[in-house]
Scaffold this motif. Structure first.
Motif, PDB file in Angstrom:
ATOM      1  N   GLN A  32       0.840  -1.192   0.000  1.00 55.13           N
ATOM      2  CA  GLN A  32       0.000   0.000   0.000  1.00 55.13           C
ATOM      3  C   GLN A  32       0.880   1.249   0.000  1.00 55.13           C
ATOM      4  O   GLN A  32       1.938   1.282   0.632  1.00 55.13           O
ATOM      5  CB  GLN A  32      -0.926   0.000   1.219  1.00 55.13           C
ATOM      6  CG  GLN A  32      -1.966  -1.100   1.168  1.00 55.13           C
ATOM      7  CD  GLN A  32      -2.967  -1.031   2.296  1.00 55.13           C
ATOM      8  OE1 GLN A  32      -2.700  -0.480   3.353  1.00 55.13           O
ATOM      9  NE2 GLN A  32      -4.146  -1.586   2.074  1.00 55.13           N
ATOM     10  N   ARG A  52      -8.061  11.692  -7.920  1.00 55.68           N
ATOM     11  CA  ARG A  52      -8.675  10.548  -8.599  1.00 55.68           C
ATOM     12  C   ARG A  52     -10.183  10.705  -8.523  1.00 55.68           C
ATOM     13  O   ARG A  52     -10.732  10.921  -7.448  1.00 55.68           O
ATOM     14  CB  ARG A  52      -8.217   9.258  -7.913  1.00 55.68           C
ATOM     15  CG  ARG A  52      -8.700   7.987  -8.566  1.00 55.68           C
ATOM     16  CD  ARG A  52      -8.059   6.755  -7.940  1.00 55.68           C
ATOM     17  NE  ARG A  52      -8.301   6.647  -6.508  1.00 55.68           N
ATOM     18  CZ  ARG A  52      -8.419   5.485  -5.866  1.00 55.68           C
ATOM     19  NH1 ARG A  52      -8.309   4.356  -6.532  1.00 55.68           N
ATOM     20  NH2 ARG A  52      -8.634   5.461  -4.569  1.00 55.68           N
ATOM     21  N   ALA A 102      -3.862   3.272  -7.610  1.00 59.19           N
ATOM     22  CA  ALA A 102      -4.497   4.575  -7.419  1.00 59.19           C
ATOM     23  C   ALA A 102      -3.765   5.659  -8.201  1.00 59.19           C
ATOM     24  O   ALA A 102      -4.394   6.583  -8.727  1.00 59.19           O
ATOM     25  CB  ALA A 102      -4.541   4.929  -5.936  1.00 59.19           C
ATOM     26  N   GLU A 130      -6.591  12.766  -2.649  1.00 57.60           N
ATOM     27  CA  GLU A 130      -6.337  11.644  -1.751  1.00 57.60           C
ATOM     28  C   GLU A 130      -4.870  11.613  -1.350  1.00 57.60           C
ATOM     29  O   GLU A 130      -3.998  12.120  -2.069  1.00 57.60           O
ATOM     30  CB  GLU A 130      -6.715  10.326  -2.424  1.00 57.60           C
ATOM     31  CG  GLU A 130      -8.184  10.259  -2.840  1.00 57.60           C
ATOM     32  CD  GLU A 130      -8.532   8.983  -3.584  1.00 57.60           C
ATOM     33  OE1 GLU A 130      -9.707   8.579  -3.522  1.00 57.60           O
ATOM     34  OE2 GLU A 130      -7.634   8.402  -4.237  1.00 57.60           O
ATOM     35  N   THR A 131      -4.599  10.993  -0.207  1.00 56.59           N
ATOM     36  CA  THR A 131      -3.242  10.823   0.299  1.00 56.59           C
ATOM     37  C   THR A 131      -3.187   9.517   1.073  1.00 56.59           C
ATOM     38  O   THR A 131      -4.215   9.045   1.572  1.00 56.59           O
ATOM     39  CB  THR A 131      -2.837  12.030   1.185  1.00 56.59           C
ATOM     40  OG1 THR A 131      -1.419  12.038   1.372  1.00 56.59           O
ATOM     41  CG2 THR A 131      -3.518  11.992   2.542  1.00 56.59           C
ATOM     42  N   PRO A 132      -2.013   8.879   1.196  1.00 57.58           N
ATOM     43  CA  PRO A 132      -1.941   7.583   1.878  1.00 57.58           C
ATOM     44  C   PRO A 132      -2.216   7.677   3.381  1.00 57.58           C
ATOM     45  O   PRO A 132      -2.030   8.715   4.016  1.00 57.58           O
ATOM     46  CB  PRO A 132      -0.503   7.129   1.628  1.00 57.58           C
ATOM     47  CG  PRO A 132      -0.064   7.866   0.407  1.00 57.58           C
ATOM     48  CD  PRO A 132      -0.739   9.196   0.511  1.00 57.58           C
ATOM     49  N   ASP A 133      -2.614   6.548   3.928  1.00 57.94           N
ATOM     50  CA  ASP A 133      -2.792   6.382   5.368  1.00 57.94           C
ATOM     51  C   ASP A 133      -1.410   6.252   6.017  1.00 57.94           C
ATOM     52  O   ASP A 133      -0.622   5.394   5.639  1.00 57.94           O
ATOM     53  CB  ASP A 133      -3.624   5.123   5.626  1.00 57.94           C
ATOM     54  CG  ASP A 133      -3.941   4.905   7.094  1.00 57.94           C
ATOM     55  OD1 ASP A 133      -3.474   5.697   7.931  1.00 57.94           O
ATOM     56  OD2 ASP A 133      -4.650   3.934   7.403  1.00 57.94           O
ATOM     57  N   HIS A 140      -8.547  13.307   1.316  1.00 59.23           N
ATOM     58  CA  HIS A 140      -9.047  12.105   1.957  1.00 59.23           C
ATOM     59  C   HIS A 140      -7.940  11.062   2.105  1.00 59.23           C
ATOM     60  O   HIS A 140      -7.139  10.849   1.186  1.00 59.23           O
ATOM     61  CB  HIS A 140     -10.207  11.522   1.144  1.00 59.23           C
ATOM     62  CG  HIS A 140     -11.354  12.464   0.978  1.00 59.23           C
ATOM     63  ND1 HIS A 140     -12.431  12.494   1.837  1.00 59.23           N
ATOM     64  CD2 HIS A 140     -11.586  13.446   0.061  1.00 59.23           C
ATOM     65  CE1 HIS A 140     -13.282  13.433   1.458  1.00 59.23           C
ATOM     66  NE2 HIS A 140     -12.792  14.032   0.385  1.00 59.23           N
ATOM     67  N   THR A 141      -7.902  10.409   3.245  1.00 51.77           N
ATOM     68  CA  THR A 141      -6.932   9.353   3.503  1.00 51.77           C
ATOM     69  C   THR A 141      -7.402   8.063   2.857  1.00 51.77           C
ATOM     70  O   THR A 141      -8.565   7.667   3.002  1.00 51.77           O
ATOM     71  CB  THR A 141      -6.759   9.135   5.015  1.00 51.77           C
ATOM     72  OG1 THR A 141      -6.257  10.340   5.601  1.00 51.77           O
ATOM     73  CG2 THR A 141      -5.788   8.007   5.295  1.00 51.77           C
ATOM     74  N   ARG A 142      -6.485   7.387   2.153  1.00 52.75           N
ATOM     75  CA  ARG A 142      -6.830   6.145   1.476  1.00 52.75           C
ATOM     76  C   ARG A 142      -5.743   5.094   1.723  1.00 52.75           C
ATOM     77  O   ARG A 142      -4.548   5.388   1.653  1.00 52.75           O
ATOM     78  CB  ARG A 142      -6.955   6.367  -0.039  1.00 52.75           C
ATOM     79  CG  ARG A 142      -8.093   7.299  -0.434  1.00 52.75           C
ATOM     80  CD  ARG A 142      -9.439   6.627  -0.280  1.00 52.75           C
ATOM     81  NE  ARG A 142     -10.524   7.451  -0.778  1.00 52.75           N
ATOM     82  CZ  ARG A 142     -11.325   8.195  -0.016  1.00 52.75           C
ATOM     83  NH1 ARG A 142     -11.146   8.207   1.302  1.00 52.75           N
ATOM     84  NH2 ARG A 142     -12.295   8.908  -0.549  1.00 52.75           N
ATOM     85  N   ALA A 143      -6.149   3.883   2.009  1.00 48.53           N
ATOM     86  CA  ALA A 143      -5.245   2.734   2.089  1.00 48.53           C
ATOM     87  C   ALA A 143      -5.353   1.994   0.760  1.00 48.53           C
ATOM     88  O   ALA A 143      -6.230   1.152   0.567  1.00 48.53           O
ATOM     89  CB  ALA A 143      -5.624   1.832   3.255  1.00 48.53           C
ATOM     90  N   VAL A 144      -4.473   2.329  -0.175  1.00 50.08           N
ATOM     91  CA  VAL A 144      -4.562   1.820  -1.546  1.00 50.08           C
ATOM     92  C   VAL A 144      -3.159   1.530  -2.073  1.00 50.08           C
ATOM     93  O   VAL A 144      -2.153   1.987  -1.526  1.00 50.08           O
ATOM     94  CB  VAL A 144      -5.255   2.839  -2.486  1.00 50.08           C
ATOM     95  CG1 VAL A 144      -6.723   2.990  -2.141  1.00 50.08           C
ATOM     96  CG2 VAL A 144      -4.554   4.196  -2.421  1.00 50.08           C
TER      97      VAL A 144
END
Length: 271
Positions: free
Chosen positions: A161, A174, A211, A179-182, A203-207
Motif C-alpha cells: 500500500q 482521482r 491509485a 487523496e493521500t496515503p494512510d 481524503h486518507t486512502r489505504a490503496v
C-alpha cells in the motif's frame, strides 16, 4: 550549538534515539514554524525525550539572516544509559545548522519523473508520523537509483500500500477527489501536508499503486521544496507505468501550498 562535536556516547549518534525537523526560513522567519514545533513536541512525547525550552527553539531561525535558508535541528536523548537502556533522567542534546537554499523551481513548472522503490516500509505505529532520527529505510530506498532524471522514489509498505516518497509526501487526484496515503502505521506526516489538510478536503486512502495509475494528477510535496507535479511514474526496473501532461489541474495544489512557503502562486513565475 551549531557545530559542537557530538560525544561518542550520544544516543542519537549510536541508536537514532532522537528527532529532527527541517524548516524553511525566509529572512529569519521560519515557515510553518508552529506545525514543526507541534510535530517535534508530538515526537518528544512519543519517545519520552524532554525538549529544550521554547525560548531556545524560538531563537534558532533568527540565526539564518537575510535570504532563503534551511534550518535543520536535531534533538537527541543525550548521553547515558547502558546499551539500549535509556538513562533514568535524560539530558537532551540540541544541535542545529542553517544552510542557504535554492528550491528546484523548474520542477514546479515542468514536473518530475519518479520511480517505485523495491524496499517496503515496515509497520510501527508508535513511530509513524514523527521525524525520528532512524531513517535507514529511506536511506536504503534512496540508494536504489542514481539516475539524475529521477527526482524521487515512491514507497509502499509491507502490504504494497502507498505510503510516501523517500523525503516527501504524496497526494493525488482521482475521480475529482484529492487523496493521500494512510500514515497511521508508518511514514512521516509532513508539515506542508498537514497545513493543506486544514485548508482542503484531502481524503486518507489505504490503496496500492493502482491509485496513481488511475489519477489524473499526482504530486510529491514537502515544506522545503514545495509541490512537484508528477509527469512520469516508472516501475522499479525503469518501465514507464504512466505519464501525465503537467497542466492547469496540477497548479491547484501549488496555488494553495506555495503561499505558505513564500513561493510563487503560479509555477511559471520566478522563484
Amino acid at each position: 550549538m551549531a557545530d559542537e562535536a557530538v560525544p561518542f556516547d550520544d544516543r542519537g549518534f549510536a541508536y537514532g534515539d532522537g528527532l529532527f525537523e527541517t524548516v524553511l526560513v525566509r529572512d529569519g522567519h521560519p515557515l510553518l514554524w508552529d506545525a514543526h514545533l507541534r510535530r517535534l513536541a508530538r515526537g518528544a512525547e512519543r519517545l519520552e525525550i524532554p525538549l529544550p525550552d521554547t525560548q531556545t527553539l524560538a531563537s534558532l531561525p533568527g540565526q539564518a539572516g537575510a535570504g532563503l535558508f534551511v534550518l535543520k535541528l536535531l534533538v537527541t536523548r543525550g548521553s547515558g544509559g547502558r546499551g539500549y537502556a535509556s538513562p533514568d533522567s535524560p539530558t537532551p542534546r540540541l544541535r542545529w545548522r542553517c544552510m542557504p537554499f535554492t528550491p528546484q523551481s523548474a520542477y514546479w513548472r515542468d514536473g518530475v519523473r519518479v520511480r517505485l522503490c523495491r524496499l517496503r516500509l515496515g509497520h510501527q505505529p508508535l513511530l509513524a508520523g514523527i521525524k525520528h532520527l532512524n531513517r535507514l529505510e529511506n536511506v536504503m530506498a534512496r540508494r536504489e537509483w542514481c539516475d539524475p532524471e529521477v527526482a524521487e522514489g515512491v514507497l509502499c509498505d509491507q502490504y504494497d500500500q502507498l505510503v510516501e516518497a523517500t523525503s516527501m509526501n504524496l497526494v493525488w487526484r482521482r475521480h475529482g477527489i484529492l487523496e493521500t496515503p494512510d500514515l497511521t502505521a508508518c511514514g512521516v506526516e509532513g508539515t506542508l501536508l498537514t497545513a493543506l489538510r486544514e485548508r482542503l478536503p484531502i481524503h486518507t486512502r489505504a490503496v496500492g499503486v493502482e491509485a496513481l495509475r488511475e489519477a489524473d494528477a499526482v504530486w510529491v510535496l514537502n515544506s522545503v521544496q514545495g509541490v512537484w507535479p508528477l509527469r512520469q511514474l516508472d516501475d522499479a526496473d525503469g518501465t514507464c507505468l504512466k505519464r501525465w501532461e503537467v497542466h492547469t489541474v496540477h497548479r491547484h495544489l501549488q496555488q494553495h501550498a506555495h503561499p505558505l512557503l513564500g513561493y510563487p502562486h503560479d509555477a511559471f513565475d520566478e522563484a
